[in-house]
Write a protein that holds these residues in place. Structure first.
Motif, mmCIF file in Angstrom:
data_model
loop_
_atom_site.group_PDB
_atom_site.id
_atom_site.type_symbol
_atom_site.label_atom_id
_atom_site.label_comp_id
_atom_site.label_asym_id
_atom_site.label_seq_id
_atom_site.Cartn_x
_atom_site.Cartn_y
_atom_site.Cartn_z
ATOM 1 N N ALA A 1 -17.266 5.731 30.035
ATOM 2 C CA ALA A 1 -17.181 7.166 30.332
ATOM 3 C C ALA A 1 -18.565 7.786 30.361
ATOM 4 N N ASN A 2 -19.400 7.408 29.393
ATOM 5 C CA ASN A 2 -20.743 7.986 29.302
ATOM 6 C C ASN A 2 -21.689 7.488 30.384
ATOM 7 N N ARG A 3 -21.339 6.381 31.028
ATOM 8 C CA ARG A 3 -22.179 5.847 32.118
ATOM 9 C C ARG A 3 -21.422 5.850 33.450
ATOM 10 N N ASP A 4 -20.450 6.727 33.583
ATOM 11 C CA ASP A 4 -19.660 6.795 34.820
ATOM 12 C C ASP A 4 -20.489 7.475 35.910
ATOM 13 N N PRO A 5 -20.828 6.754 36.993
ATOM 14 C CA PRO A 5 -21.673 7.348 38.043
ATOM 15 C C PRO A 5 -20.991 8.488 38.787
ATOM 16 N N ARG A 6 -19.663 8.596 38.649
ATOM 17 C CA ARG A 6 -18.955 9.712 39.285
ATOM 18 C C ARG A 6 -19.169 11.013 38.526
ATOM 19 N N LYS A 7 -19.661 10.920 37.306
ATOM 20 C CA LYS A 7 -19.881 12.107 36.479
ATOM 21 C C LYS A 7 -21.356 12.330 36.139
ATOM 22 N N LYS B 1 -23.242 18.666 33.477
ATOM 23 C CA LYS B 1 -21.954 19.146 33.971
ATOM 24 C C LYS B 1 -20.799 18.668 33.096
ATOM 25 N N HIS B 2 -20.985 17.511 32.457
ATOM 26 C CA HIS B 2 -19.922 16.907 31.661
ATOM 27 C C HIS B 2 -20.489 16.526 30.298
ATOM 28 N N ARG B 3 -19.705 16.704 29.263
ATOM 29 C CA ARG B 3 -20.177 16.353 27.928
ATOM 30 C C ARG B 3 -19.884 14.884 27.639
ATOM 31 N N HIS B 4 -20.721 14.296 26.835
ATOM 32 C CA HIS B 4 -20.536 12.887 26.489
ATOM 33 C C HIS B 4 -19.342 12.732 25.547
ATOM 34 N N VAL B 5 -18.894 11.486 25.390
ATOM 35 C CA VAL B 5 -17.768 11.208 24.493
ATOM 36 C C VAL B 5 -18.191 10.289 23.342
ATOM 37 N N ALA B 6 -19.472 10.328 22.980
ATOM 38 C CA ALA B 6 -19.936 9.501 21.862
ATOM 39 C C ALA B 6 -19.211 9.853 20.564
ATOM 40 N N PHE B 7 -18.799 11.130 20.437
ATOM 41 C CA PHE B 7 -18.037 11.568 19.271
ATOM 42 C C PHE B 7 -16.537 11.613 19.565
ATOM 43 N N ALA B 8 -16.112 10.956 20.652
ATOM 44 C CA ALA B 8 -14.727 10.971 21.120
ATOM 45 C C ALA B 8 -14.385 12.376 21.629
ATOM 46 N N SER B 9 -13.104 12.712 21.642
ATOM 47 C CA SER B 9 -12.636 14.012 22.102
ATOM 48 C C SER B 9 -11.197 14.166 21.643
ATOM 49 N N GLY B 10 -10.622 15.336 21.880
ATOM 50 C CA GLY B 10 -9.245 15.541 21.476
ATOM 51 C C GLY B 10 -9.112 15.740 19.978
ATOM 52 N N VAL C 1 -10.618 7.701 30.308
ATOM 53 C CA VAL C 1 -10.898 7.721 28.872
ATOM 54 C C VAL C 1 -10.520 9.076 28.276
ATOM 55 N N MET C 2 -10.893 10.162 28.954
ATOM 56 C CA MET C 2 -10.562 11.491 28.462
ATOM 57 C C MET C 2 -9.046 11.701 28.435
ATOM 58 N N HIS C 3 -8.339 11.151 29.413
ATOM 59 C CA HIS C 3 -6.875 11.268 29.438
ATOM 60 C C HIS C 3 -6.273 10.644 28.175
ATOM 61 N N VAL C 4 -6.748 9.471 27.807
ATOM 62 C CA VAL C 4 -6.223 8.803 26.615
ATOM 63 C C VAL C 4 -6.575 9.592 25.355
ATOM 64 N N LEU C 5 -7.818 10.049 25.245
ATOM 65 C CA LEU C 5 -8.263 10.761 24.045
ATOM 66 C C LEU C 5 -7.515 12.073 23.835
ATOM 67 N N THR C 6 -7.083 12.692 24.914
ATOM 68 C CA THR C 6 -6.484 14.032 24.816
ATOM 69 C C THR C 6 -4.966 14.032 24.942
ATOM 70 N N HIS C 7 -4.358 12.858 24.899
ATOM 71 C CA HIS C 7 -2.888 12.782 24.926
ATOM 72 C C HIS C 7 -2.399 11.940 23.736
ATOM 73 N N PRO C 8 -2.551 12.474 22.520
ATOM 74 C CA PRO C 8 -2.165 11.708 21.327
ATOM 75 C C PRO C 8 -0.666 11.483 21.203
ATOM 76 N N GLU C 9 0.122 12.258 21.926
ATOM 77 C CA GLU C 9 1.566 12.034 21.888
ATOM 78 C C GLU C 9 1.956 10.748 22.618
ATOM 79 N N ILE C 10 1.051 10.247 23.463
ATOM 80 C CA ILE C 10 1.280 8.993 24.186
ATOM 81 C C ILE C 10 0.463 7.866 23.565
ATOM 82 N N PHE C 11 -0.814 8.137 23.328
ATOM 83 C CA PHE C 11 -1.746 7.122 22.826
ATOM 84 C C PHE C 11 -2.088 7.447 21.368
ATOM 85 N N THR C 12 -1.521 6.697 20.446
ATOM 86 C CA THR C 12 -1.623 7.032 19.030
ATOM 87 C C THR C 12 -2.719 6.248 18.329
#
Length: 416
Positions: A331-337, A351-360, A75-86
């Motif tokens: 993303a917010n309920r990912d047991p790996r994070k 350790k990790h911030r939530h993405v309720a407000f998205a990112s990028g 999810v973070m990859h998509v949010l932070t690569h706007p040149e790919i995911f518009t």
């Protein structure tokens, strides 16, 4: 003295936009077991998120090849690569129809250019002042209706109203116009399920805001619309078409999500009395309680992007032209994070911030205002409702919805 323009109601004034919205956003009591199942299948899965929970079709995006992206890293990859995911191709058929040229529908360079101006309007020091001058009077006024009774439904009597009344106050809307304003703001989104009232509401709000904007540009005051209409960056101001689109979206982005976030926060604390007592005793915990509520039950479980070029995530090919259902809740309920992610725990290690407000680049412009509103609302309730607790004679609160999450009721008692 300038007379505020009058909002025109829907042609069918008895149309229940709120009931239709509840049907559209779903009554699923708990989408998370299914979300966890989907995550175990991989980071990228063919399919449409809403189809996992409802047969109510989104007519605006039907027929597009769609993939779900799940898990924190993906999810973070998509949010932070706007040149790919518009955003533009993702939201043009939906938010573009409901709101117009909103910044949510833009990509760079237009998004970068206009966002810079909006960010100046919503600087932390600006919205902090609104907390005292706008939020507090609204919160106190709503509490006055039940503070002496010893009981309340905090959804019906408080959280469902206060973020919207904050917006009314910010734009200096006459109180008697509030119900129609709220109805039209909610009805805008019903274009997604083919309801004609959606486009009708969009058009009527556009007419209202165009006239209001004309008045405020001619005679600016201390209100939000005057602020947005006159603010500039590098000599550039917001064009009317951009500002009207933003104001259409404000009720949903600034009102509905704050209502749901506050409702989740209160539900989490009232169903975990040890954590409620801790926050009551130590208000420095309010900020982390809000962050945990937004992670645990973010107001919006899924957003959207569009693959501008062919790409891949975790070895899975994503063809150019694929619509992406970006499952923020996964993303917010990912047991790996997040350890024991389904549990509400304000003391968890962060350790990790939530993405309720998205990112990028599309990180929510109004996040500071939302946090100010949630902070002041919670502190006011704790200060003025001693012994706040769930009502033992009423059903416990239950979060519902597969897309937009909140409880329908939150019955409480307190020492009047």
């Amino acid at each position: 003295m300038t007379v505020m323009p009058k909002l025109e109601d829907l042609s069918d004034p008895d149309f229940d936009a709120f009931a239709m919205e509840r049907m559209s956003t779903g009554r699923c009591p708990d989408p998370y077991p299914r979300i966890h199942e989907l995550m175990r299948q991989g980071s990228v899965i063919e399919g449409i998120y809403r189809n996992e929970f409802t047969d109510v079709t989104d007519v605006q995006t039907a027929g597009r090849p769609t993939m779900m992206v799940l898990g924190y890293d993906a999810v973070m990859h998509v949010l932070t690569h706007p040149e790919i995911f518009t955003n533009r191709e993702a939201f043009l058929p939906s938010l573009g129809v409901s709101f117009g040229e909103s910044v949510s529908v833009m990509d760079a360079p237009d998004h970068t250019r206009y966002r810079k101006i909006f960010q100046k309007a919503f600087l932390p020091q600006v919205v902090t002042k609104w907390g005292e001058t706008v939020v507090d009077p609204v919160v106190n006024s709503l509490m006055e209706a039940f503070i002496h009774t010893g009981k309340a439904d905090l959804i019906e009597q408080f959280t469902h109203d206060y973020p919207f009344q904050v917006i009314y106050a910010q734009v200096e809307l006459e109180p008697e116009q509030g119900p129609v304003f709220h109805k039209l703001a909610i009805a805008q989104m019903l274009s997604s399920i083919g309801a004609p009232q959606g486009m009708e509401a969009t058009e009527k709000l556009g007419v209202f805001f165009a006239e209001l904007l004309r008045q405020r540009r001619a005679n600016p005051g201390p209100d939000l619309i005057s602020h947005l209409a006159t603010i500039e960056v590098d000599g550039e101001m917001l064009p009317d078409i951009i500002l009207i689109s933003f104001l259409r979206q404000l009720m949903n982005a600034g009102g509905d999500t704050t209502f749901r976030g506050t409702s989740a926060l209160l539900t989490g604390l009232l169903t975990h009395t040890d954590q409620l007592e801790a926050v009551q005793a130590d208000r420095s915990l309010v900020s982390q309680a809000i962050d945990e509520a937004l992670r645990w039950e973010g107001p919006v479980t899924c957003t959207h992007r569009y693959a501008k070029v062919e790409t891949e995530i975790d070895g899975v090919r994503i063809p150019q032209g694929t619509a992406i259902d970006l499952v923020l809740a996964s993303a917010n309920r990912d047991p790996r994070k997040f350890e024991d992610p389904d549990r509400f725990n304000i003391f968890r290690e962060r350790k990790h911030r939530h993405v309720a407000f998205a990112s990028g680049p599309h990180l929510c412009i109004g996040q500071h205002l939302a946090k100010v509103e949630m902070t002041r609302a919670l502190n006011a309730l704790l200060d003025n409702l001693p012994g706040l607790r769930l009502d033992p004679d009423r059903p416990a609160p239950q979060m519902i919805g597969h897309l937009l999450r909140s409880p329908e009721h939150l019955w409480v008692r307190f020492d009047a």
